[in-house]
Design a protein around this motif. Structure first.
Motif, short mmCIF file in Angstrom:
data_model
loop_
_atom_site.label_atom_id
_atom_site.label_comp_id
_atom_site.label_asym_id
_atom_site.label_seq_id
_atom_site.Cartn_x
_atom_site.Cartn_y
_atom_site.Cartn_z
N SER A 132 0.83 -1.21 0.00
CA SER A 132 0.00 0.00 0.00
C SER A 132 0.86 1.25 0.00
N VAL A 133 1.99 1.21 0.77
CA VAL A 133 2.89 2.38 0.79
C VAL A 133 3.54 2.57 -0.57
N VAL A 134 3.99 1.47 -1.17
CA VAL A 134 4.60 1.56 -2.50
C VAL A 134 3.59 2.06 -3.52
N ASN A 135 2.36 1.55 -3.43
CA ASN A 135 1.32 2.02 -4.34
C ASN A 135 1.03 3.49 -4.11
N GLU A 136 0.99 3.90 -2.85
CA GLU A 136 0.78 5.31 -2.54
C GLU A 136 1.91 6.17 -3.08
N HIS B 122 4.94 7.44 6.97
CA HIS B 122 4.91 5.99 7.10
C HIS B 122 6.19 5.36 7.63
N LEU B 123 7.32 6.02 7.47
CA LEU B 123 8.58 5.30 7.67
C LEU B 123 9.56 6.02 8.57
N TYR C 49 15.66 0.78 12.63
CA TYR C 49 15.40 0.34 11.27
C TYR C 49 15.92 -1.08 11.06
N GLY C 50 15.13 -1.89 10.35
CA GLY C 50 15.53 -3.23 10.01
C GLY C 50 15.67 -3.41 8.51
N LEU D 247 11.78 -1.30 1.96
CA LEU D 247 10.68 -0.39 1.66
C LEU D 247 11.21 0.98 1.25
N ALA D 248 12.21 1.46 1.99
CA ALA D 248 12.80 2.76 1.63
C ALA D 248 13.38 2.72 0.23
#
Length: 728
Positions: free
Chosen positions: A163-167, A192-193, A305-306, A312-313
């Motif tokens: 969803s974040v990538v799509n956003e 988000h991050l 952060y993992g 995701l980043a």
């Protein structure tokens, strides 16, 4: 003492419970060696310790009090800890292996207690079997619950990341503006991050080669923080010697610093800035080129952060990098097209007395490419001036280049003094040829702006300050607006002409009177078709703006643009040309009718000499008489009556001889023994410019002499006048 299996197990757990801390430490040491991924981050290590302690105590308590395995509840925080493992990207196998190892150590310790309590093998064997069954059931149930929780969280995390990538795909790169795209990345990431985000782009990156080692100069193009204070300055400086700074400021990354390494290698990395802060460094790479680096900070959050966060980043940074690269390429192409467009537009209006002009060209908004609108002011013979406005369909370098070719063609056609309708006919042929040339190359084109059919419009007007009239013709162009002095602005009704490039359709011209001080506005459709209103509304606003009093034409241009265009850039190119007319009165024009008789040449020369004296141009007497003699003689010999001579005294002295013939005189070099042929050659030497223009009936041969140039020849003896009729 006689023991049953249950009582023996209960007593063994009771004996081991005081040494639970020692058992817990043994389990921790085992897990440290065998499952290091549960200890590589401080918060995960603390969670592992808590889980070990609670499981050991819970299981010992259940065995000591003879609680059935299904009734031994796992620790209350166990599910949440499993979810956190999933959130931090730890594998489920690490959790299961930790369970098995802990189970094995606990079994060993309990089995070691049994022989100390009794030497009877039968209860020991029974207790051993029960202990194995009990611990296995407990571990199976605990593992099953943990795996389900782990998988649920993993699925939720995957859906969240998607969803974040799509956003990011929707929100980042909404425009072709580099700074705005970078800011969109920062805004999304802080939601988000991250608690804070900075985006730096290489200031000297050409987009062709990756950055080299050394001190790298970058520009801070975007940043955002949701905390009251920025990430700890001391921590940042300890990591790479850089703290927060204003947007658009240049700064340097020293060689070897983490951001510099990210730029040089193109590899992302994670960093712990302290017990309460962490950072991700993600290079912005697109099409094999490193454009900059994004930094994501977590400040005073329990979770560092993992690996999953880093992935995701990278995902959202990759999308932002493509958008930044598109914006960078577009900005470069737009700047090139705009530079080309402006270089092809006239730098200044020619010095002339027919009209006072003011011009404007506004390119389209930044998200659109430069178009092909243009304007021009062309000085013509007879003190006349041509006013031109046109537009090429499309945007980009191709449209700008086509505009330049059409503007050159218009100037070339205007130089031979074609009437407006004939000029548009020839210009239509030019567009057809350009389209044909472009179509033949389409198959070889790979660029999105491939050449092909060309669409264009044009309005061509010629104003004559002597007759105070204007002749206009249009090719698919919007109608001009005229406002007489102290009058009402009105839109001119001109014959409709097709857009250029269709071919085979006629163009018509119209002639209107434009008294002294009249204002005529020529423009492209981008001015009156701005978003928010239709053409009629735009024309109404234009007329109202023209009617407003202003100190100058330049101020009137500004008034029109403010009234009709949005506050930001227009959504289409806009070209605007305003012209206020002036007239040349009788005191500046002298006209004589000439009979078709060679004897008239002497009379005309005398009249011209007298007129020059009246105008105070005696120093041009000899040159002008010579030019007039040649032009009149040629008209008598080769033309057809009626013949008329006209002198116009403006910034220069213009001599015009008109007759009803259609034969065009040509300049040639006379041979030694030729009796004629030197006349036009002599005119060309004496005049600044000369030429021929054709009308519906007949032609006019003209010559223009500068009034500020010293007399070229003081007497006829300085010239070889032999064989030149009319010269004595």
């Amino acid at each position: 003492m006689d023991f049953t299996a249950d009582s023996l197990l209960s007593r063994a757990a009771h004996e081991l419970s005081p040494r639970a801390d020692e058992l817990i430490r043994d389990v921790e040491r085992c897990l440290w060696r065998e499952v290091p991924e549960l200890w590589d981050e401080p918060d995960i290590a603390q969670m592992t310790r808590e889980s070990v302690a609670e499981h050991v105590i819970s299981l010992l308590f259940g065995i000591e009090h003879d609680i059935e395995p299904r009734r031994i509840d796992p620790p209350a925080g166990d599910t949440e800890r499993v979810r956190r493992l999933a959130q931090r990207g730890k594998p489920v196998t690490a959790m299961l292996r930790a369970f098995r190892l802990a189970q094995g150590l606990l079994l060993d310790r309990l089995l070691e207690e049994l022989p100390r309590l009794t030497s009877d093998a039968e209860p020991i064997n029974a207790a051993t079997r029960k202990l194995i069954a009990l611990s296995t059931e407990y571990m199976d149930r605990t593992s099953e619950t943990g795996v389900l929780a782990f998988q649920e969280e993993r699925d939720r995390q995957v859906q969240w990341r998607l969803s974040v990538v799509n956003e990011a795909s929707v929100r980042v790169g909404t425009t072709l503006d580099i700074a705005r795209t970078a800011q969109e990345l920062a805004d999304l990431a802080t939601e988000h991050l991250a608690d804070a985000v900075t985006v730096d782009l290489l200031d000297t990156s050409s987009g062709e080669e990756p950055p080299a080692k050394g001190t790298l100069v970058v520009r801070r193009v975007a940043q955002r923080s949701v905390m009251d204070g920025y990430p700890e300055t001391a921590n940042l400086e300890a990591i790479y010697g850089e703290s927060s700074m204003p947007p658009q400021q240049l700064h340097r990354y020293p060689d070897g610093s983490p951001p510099a390494r990210a730029l040089v290698t193109g590899q992302p990395s994670r960093h712990h800035l302290g017990p309460s802060a962490s950072m991700l460094l993600v290079p912005l790479c697109a099409r094999g080129t490193t454009l900059g680096v994004a930094q994501f900070f977590r400040h005073h959050k329990p979770d560092a952060y993992g690996d999953e966060d880093l992935l995701l980043a990278q995902e959202i940074a990759a999308r932002a990098a493509v958008a930044v690269d598109n914006a960078r390429r577009y900005t470069h192409a737009r700047a090139t097209a705009l530079t080309l467009q402006r270089s092809l537009l006239p730098r200044s209006a020619p010095v002339q007395s027919a009209v006072e002009v003011a011009c404007r060209y506004l390119p389209a908004a930044a998200e659109l490419a430069v178009g092909g609108d243009w304007y021009d002011v062309i000085q013509l013979s007879g003190a006349r001036v041509a006013l031109v406005v046109g537009g090429v369909v499309g945007h980009g370098i191709q449209a700008a280049a086509t505009m330049g070719r059409l503007r050159t063609a218009v100037r070339t056609l205007a130089d031979i003094d074609l009437p407006p309708d004939e000029l548009l006919t020839h210009l239509d042929d030019v567009v057809i040829r350009l389209s044909a040339e472009g179509s033949s190359e389409v198959s070889a084109q790979t660029d999105t702006e491939s050449a092909g059919d060309i669409g264009a419009t044009c309005l061509y007007a010629v104003y004559d300050p002597v007759a105070s009239c204007c002749t206009l013709a249009r090719a698919g162009h919007v109608l001009p607006t005229v406002m007489p002095r102290d009058g009402t602005a009105d839109t001119l009704e001109l014959p409709a002409g097709p857009p250029l490039g269709l071919g085979g359709l006629p163009f018509e011209s119209a002639e209107i009177d434009l008294p002294e001080g009249s204002l005529i506005a020529l423009y492209t459709d981008g001015l009156i078709e701005a978003l928010g209103h239709d053409i009629e509304a735009g024309l109404t606003q234009l007329r109202q703006a023209l009617a407003q009093s202003s100190t100058s034409l330049e101020a009137t241009c500004d008034t029109i643009l403010e009234a009709l265009l949005p506050a930001d850039r227009p959504h289409d190119d806009v070209a605007l040309l305003l012209a206020r007319t002036h007239t040349l009165g009788d005191s500046q024009v002298a006209t004589w009718d000439v009979d078709a008789d060679p004897a008239e040449v002497a009379r005309v020369r005398a009249s011209v000499s007298e007129q020059l004296t009246t105008w105070g141009l005696e120093e041009l007497d000899f040159t002008t008489e010579l030019v007039v003699s040649e032009l009149v003689t040629n008209a008598i010999r080769y033309g057809r009556p009626p013949i008329q001579l006209r002198l116009i005294h403006d910034r220069t002295l213009m001599c015009e001889v008109a007759d009803a013939g259609n034969t065009t005189p040509h300049l040639r070099r006379a041979r030694v023994f030729d009796e004629g042929g030197r006349g036009l050659f002599l005119v060309a030497q004496l005049a600044e410019h000369w030429g021929t223009r054709h009308a519906r009936r007949g032609k006019t041969v003209w010559a223009e002499c500068a009034t500020d140039t010293p007399e070229l020849f003081s007497d006829a003896a300085a010239l070889d006048l032999e064989g030149i009729p009319g010269v004595v």
